[in-house]
Design a protein around this motif. Structure first.
Motif, short mmCIF file in Angstrom:
data_model
loop_
_atom_site.label_atom_id
_atom_site.label_comp_id
_atom_site.label_asym_id
_atom_site.label_seq_id
_atom_site.Cartn_x
_atom_site.Cartn_y
_atom_site.Cartn_z
N SER A 161 0.83 -1.20 0.00
CA SER A 161 0.00 0.00 0.00
C SER A 161 0.87 1.25 0.00
CB SER A 161 -0.92 0.01 1.23
OG SER A 161 -0.15 0.06 2.42
N ALA A 162 0.23 2.35 -0.29
CA ALA A 162 0.86 3.66 -0.22
C ALA A 162 -0.24 4.68 0.03
CB ALA A 162 1.61 3.99 -1.51
N THR A 163 0.08 5.77 0.69
CA THR A 163 -0.89 6.82 0.96
C THR A 163 -0.45 8.09 0.24
OG1 THR A 163 -1.47 5.87 3.11
CG2 THR A 163 -2.04 8.18 2.73
N ILE A 164 -1.39 8.70 -0.47
CA ILE A 164 -1.09 9.93 -1.21
C ILE A 164 -2.11 11.01 -0.86
CG2 ILE A 164 -0.13 8.61 -3.12
CD1 ILE A 164 -2.68 9.34 -4.73
N LEU A 165 -1.80 12.24 -1.19
CA LEU A 165 -2.75 13.33 -1.19
C LEU A 165 -3.16 13.56 -2.64
CD1 LEU A 165 -1.09 15.85 1.30
CD2 LEU A 165 -2.88 14.15 1.78
#
Length: 204
Positions: A161-165
């Protein structure tokens, strides 16, 4: 390899011996879209999560089990294949308010680096392009193992997973709520569950 850690001049760790089982996995792989998923989770109306996925995607991996830093990944996702379970919402996502899929049909990721974090955990860094914006992205992945399927295909599996804006990629549409806050969170979690098939070795 450097003899000292640049941050504090302490001796660098001795490189671990290459695992023969991992070295044997080296090669070119094609992502199997029928057994892989690329999805996302985003907070809606401040109180719940909306989950979606992109059904049409393709990609190739070049794995180096002896030196993971030499591994690469390239993935193309067709935006029009977005599915959140509600057709009207999907139509809004592909419109000019969000992805503008007619003008920018693909979301792409091209790796620029990879590293072993320890155990079965890896980090892949690269360039994520959405619409006409390209920005760096790091994805933490867990290696789920390898197997030969009933058709004789050699497979490997990864999930991560990865979290972005989303605003960093120009996805800024929103609507204010009467009770405060906004309709769609800026923060989006990307989810990856990848099964890839090893290419057959060329005939001598």
């Amino acid at each position: 390899m450097a003899l000292f850690n640049r941050k504090n001049n302490t001796p660098a760790a001795t490189p671990a011996a290459v695992d023969p089982a991992l070295a044997a996995l080296s090669g070119d792989y094609t992502i199997d879209p029928a057994h892989s998923s690329i999805g996302f989770t985003v907070r809606h109306a401040m109180v719940t999560n909306v989950r979606g996925s992109f059904g049409d995607h393709e990609g190739v991996l070049k794995l180096d089990g002896s030196d993971p830093s030499k591994s690469t990944a390239s993935i193309d996702v067709r935006i029009a294949s977005v599915d959140t379970g509600i057709a009207d919402r999907d139509g809004h996502l592909v419109s000019g308010d969000f992805f503008d899929a007619e003008k920018f049909p693909l979301m792409t990721f091209r790796s620029t680096g990879a590293e072993l974090l320890g155990g079965d955990d890896y980090r892949v860094t690269g360039d994520l392009t959405i619409k006409d914006v390209t920005r760096p992205l790091s994805i933490d992945l867990e290696f789920n193992g390898s197997a030969t399927d009933v058709y004789g295909n050699e497979r490997v599996g990864f999930e991560g997973s990865a979290t972005i804006l989303r605003s960093d990629w120009g996805l800024t549409w929103n609507a204010a709520l009467e009770t405060g806050g906004v309709m769609v969170s800026d923060k989006v979690k990307l989810n990856f569950d990848i099964s890839a098939i090893k290419a057959a070795a060329p005939q001598a």
